[in-house]
Design a protein around this motif. Structure first.
Motif, PDB file in Angstrom:
ATOM      1  N   THR A 126      96.423  81.884  55.376  1.00 44.38           N
ATOM      2  CA  THR A 126      96.621  80.641  55.159  1.00 44.38           C
ATOM      3  C   THR A 126      95.205  79.101  54.891  1.00 44.38           C
ATOM      4  O   THR A 126      94.494  79.534  55.013  1.00 44.38           O
ATOM      5  CB  THR A 126      97.033  79.557  56.813  1.00 44.38           C
ATOM      6  N   ILE A 127      96.052  78.629  53.345  1.00 42.96           N
ATOM      7  CA  ILE A 127      94.746  78.628  52.837  1.00 42.96           C
ATOM      8  C   ILE A 127      95.665  76.313  53.554  1.00 42.96           C
ATOM      9  O   ILE A 127      95.916  76.075  52.523  1.00 42.96           O
ATOM     10  CB  ILE A 127      94.996  78.251  51.332  1.00 42.96           C
ATOM     11  N   GLY A 128      94.597  76.044  53.550  1.00 43.63           N
ATOM     12  CA  GLY A 128      94.910  74.576  54.375  1.00 43.63           C
ATOM     13  C   GLY A 128      94.135  73.789  52.972  1.00 43.63           C
ATOM     14  O   GLY A 128      92.188  74.363  52.727  1.00 43.63           O
ATOM     15  N   LEU A 129      95.265  72.575  52.638  1.00 45.72           N
ATOM     16  CA  LEU A 129      94.797  71.675  51.495  1.00 45.72           C
ATOM     17  C   LEU A 129      94.239  70.202  52.055  1.00 45.72           C
ATOM     18  O   LEU A 129      95.127  69.840  52.640  1.00 45.72           O
ATOM     19  CB  LEU A 129      95.741  71.622  50.731  1.00 45.72           C
ATOM     20  N   LEU A 130      93.498  69.535  52.271  1.00 42.09           N
ATOM     21  CA  LEU A 130      93.192  68.151  52.279  1.00 42.09           C
ATOM     22  C   LEU A 130      93.303  67.714  50.680  1.00 42.09           C
ATOM     23  O   LEU A 130      92.766  67.501  49.812  1.00 42.09           O
ATOM     24  CB  LEU A 130      91.711  68.390  52.424  1.00 42.09           C
TER      25      LEU A 130
ATOM     26  N   PRO B 183      99.929  75.169  53.372  1.00 42.20           N
ATOM     27  CA  PRO B 183      99.528  73.275  53.931  1.00 42.20           C
ATOM     28  C   PRO B 183      98.984  72.747  53.610  1.00 42.20           C
ATOM     29  O   PRO B 183      97.574  73.033  52.853  1.00 42.20           O
ATOM     30  CB  PRO B 183      99.322  73.450  55.649  1.00 42.20           C
ATOM     31  N   VAL B 184      99.684  71.103  53.791  1.00 41.31           N
ATOM     32  CA  VAL B 184      98.372  70.307  52.703  1.00 41.31           C
ATOM     33  C   VAL B 184      98.638  69.214  54.027  1.00 41.31           C
ATOM     34  O   VAL B 184      99.590  68.774  54.644  1.00 41.31           O
ATOM     35  CB  VAL B 184      99.542  69.573  51.291  1.00 41.31           C
TER      36      VAL B 184
ATOM     37  N   TRP C 121      89.020  71.552  50.342  1.00 37.24           N
ATOM     38  CA  TRP C 121      89.540  69.906  49.278  1.00 37.24           C
ATOM     39  C   TRP C 121      90.237  69.883  47.512  1.00 37.24           C
ATOM     40  O   TRP C 121      89.744  70.462  46.745  1.00 37.24           O
ATOM     41  CB  TRP C 121      87.648  68.944  49.481  1.00 37.24           C
ATOM     42  N   ALA C 122      90.958  69.904  47.931  1.00 38.82           N
ATOM     43  CA  ALA C 122      92.008  69.583  46.873  1.00 38.82           C
ATOM     44  C   ALA C 122      91.915  68.432  46.058  1.00 38.82           C
ATOM     45  O   ALA C 122      93.502  67.263  45.438  1.00 38.82           O
ATOM     46  CB  ALA C 122      93.338  69.580  46.832  1.00 38.82           C
ATOM     47  N   CYS C 123      90.990  67.861  45.377  1.00 40.67           N
ATOM     48  CA  CYS C 123      90.454  66.441  45.023  1.00 40.67           C
ATOM     49  C   CYS C 123      89.661  67.239  43.542  1.00 40.67           C
ATOM     50  O   CYS C 123      88.162  67.341  43.864  1.00 40.67           O
ATOM     51  CB  CYS C 123      90.570  65.319  45.586  1.00 40.67           C
ATOM     52  N   THR C 124      89.759  67.386  42.238  1.00 41.84           N
ATOM     53  CA  THR C 124      88.547  67.615  41.044  1.00 41.84           C
ATOM     54  C   THR C 124      87.385  65.885  40.924  1.00 41.84           C
ATOM     55  O   THR C 124      86.705  66.133  41.342  1.00 41.84           O
ATOM     56  CB  THR C 124      88.974  67.147  39.685  1.00 41.84           C
TER      57      THR C 124
ATOM     58  N   SER D  78      85.618  74.366  50.121  1.00 41.53           N
ATOM     59  CA  SER D  78      85.566  74.372  48.984  1.00 41.53           C
ATOM     60  C   SER D  78      86.034  73.409  48.719  1.00 41.53           C
ATOM     61  O   SER D  78      86.265  72.175  49.517  1.00 41.53           O
ATOM     62  CB  SER D  78      85.324  75.891  48.103  1.00 41.53           C
ATOM     63  N   SER D  79      85.994  73.215  47.699  1.00 39.57           N
ATOM     64  CA  SER D  79      87.079  71.934  46.452  1.00 39.57           C
ATOM     65  C   SER D  79      87.204  72.061  44.933  1.00 39.57           C
ATOM     66  O   SER D  79      86.872  73.566  44.409  1.00 39.57           O
ATOM     67  CB  SER D  79      85.508  70.530  46.335  1.00 39.57           C
ATOM     68  N   THR D  80      88.435  71.323  44.201  1.00 41.41           N
ATOM     69  CA  THR D  80      88.927  71.804  43.246  1.00 41.41           C
ATOM     70  C   THR D  80      87.763  72.329  42.494  1.00 41.41           C
ATOM     71  O   THR D  80      87.987  72.202  41.351  1.00 41.41           O
ATOM     72  CB  THR D  80      89.837  70.855  43.425  1.00 41.41           C
ATOM     73  N   SER D  81      86.984  71.364  42.113  1.00 40.05           N
ATOM     74  CA  SER D  81      85.774  70.989  41.194  1.00 40.05           C
ATOM     75  C   SER D  81      84.803  72.304  41.419  1.00 40.05           C
ATOM     76  O   SER D  81      84.542  73.344  40.146  1.00 40.05           O
ATOM     77  CB  SER D  81      84.687  69.629  41.297  1.00 40.05           C
ATOM     78  N   LEU D  82      84.646  72.918  42.441  1.00 40.00           N
ATOM     79  CA  LEU D  82      83.799  73.867  42.082  1.00 40.00           C
ATOM     80  C   LEU D  82      84.877  75.210  42.233  1.00 40.00           C
ATOM     81  O   LEU D  82      84.363  76.499  41.093  1.00 40.00           O
ATOM     82  CB  LEU D  82      83.895  74.509  44.198  1.00 40.00           C
ATOM     83  N   ALA D  83      86.287  75.142  42.651  1.00 39.72           N
ATOM     84  CA  ALA D  83      86.538  75.998  41.524  1.00 39.72           C
ATOM     85  C   ALA D  83      86.989  75.988  40.561  1.00 39.72           C
ATOM     86  O   ALA D  83      87.249  77.309  40.127  1.00 39.72           O
ATOM     87  CB  ALA D  83      88.264  75.507  42.174  1.00 39.72           C
TER      88      ALA D  83
END
Length: 275
Positions: free
Chosen positions: A3-7, A36-37, A79-82, A109-114
């Motif tokens: 389960t990968i939780g997204l903010l 889940p978001v 953190w799903a925000c670039t 982590s976050s989208t930018s790091l991703a």
């Protein structure tokens, strides 16, 4: 189950992640993955540096993280925000993720790091960027990539002022945004806005670009799996998910956490409801 939780900030393309679950379930049927978001609060929906710094502030993120953990017991969170991470710069984005990890006790982590780590996994040194943001904001993303040794060959800015507007772009508009981006000398094209629906379109986007395409929602899911030391072979999620060989980035990742039973895709809102 993993389960990968997204903010996720506000409401633009949070429904995009249901496509990731569906594709992963179809192409990797022996391993269940849930994404889940939880919606984080938004002060002002604006692609403007000050508003984005507020968007990614720790009080907003930790409040959302508490709801995410309580409801979904994720194995990792992203953190799903670039833009709400890259405006802090590379060091600030690292600190943001580290603070979330300390607060929750989970890999974070976050989208930018991703984007940075996905580029490294694919061995990319030169990329083009098709950004929805105004140029003043988009240049912060280019600087973050340059900090990790990735040269931006072309930066196309589309001057869209809000995430809500980006979320309304249809298939044709997203495809045109990719197809029209200059990309001479680039090894891949990056599309860095989680407000844009892309997860059901990746094969078409890569065909339009004639090269690998990394989108914000795609790398967000990939990064969550990376945090758990996992890879999924799912070509319908693009070149990033098409390679089956072992990856040294993944080998160095956090060991997989225990799977926990959670309901399939939920989107929690900042007021505690579900949409």
């Amino acid at each position: 189950m993993s389960t990968i939780g997204l903010l996720y900030p506000g409401h633009s393309a949070e429904d995009d992640f249901a496509h990731a679950e569906r594709i992963l379930d179809q192409q990797v049927p022996d391993v269940e993955t849930r994404v889940p978001v939880t919606i984080t609060s938004v002060g002002q929906d604006a692609h403007e540096v000050g508003a984005l710094l507020d968007l990614g502030s720790m009080p907003r993120l930790t409040e959302g993280a508490d709801r995410l953990v309580a409801r979904h017991a994720p194995d990792a969170l992203v953190w799903a925000c670039t833009s709400g991470s890259f405006v802090y710069g590379w060091d600030g984005a690292l600190a943001q993720a580290a603070s979330l990890a300390r607060h929750t006790g989970l890999p974070a982590s976050s989208t930018s790091l991703a984007f940075a780590r996905a580029a490294g996994s694919l061995g990319l040194e030169r990329v083009a960027v098709a950004a929805s943001y105004p140029r003043e904001v988009a240049t912060h993303f280019a600087r973050l990539l340059q900090r990790v040794g990735v040269t931006v060959t072309d930066l196309a800015s589309h001057e869209i002022l809000t995430a809500a507007q980006v979320g309304t772009l249809d298939v044709e508009q997203v495809t045109q945004l990719v197809a029209q981006c200059p990309r001479d000398g680039a090894q891949a094209l990056l599309v860095p806005d989680t407000a844009m629906h892309t997860l059901a379109l990746l094969p078409e986007l890569e065909e339009a670009a004639g090269m690998p395409v990394l989108t914000a929602n795609q790398v967000t899911v990939w990064e969550g799996l990376r945090l758990l030391g996992q890879r999924r072979h799912a070509p319908d999620l693009g070149s990033l998910f098409a390679r089956a060989e072992s990856d040294p980035v993944l080998a160095a990742s956090t060991a997989a956490a225990q799977a926990r039973p959670v309901p399939v895709s939920h989107v929690d809102t900042a007021d505690g409801g579900a949409r």
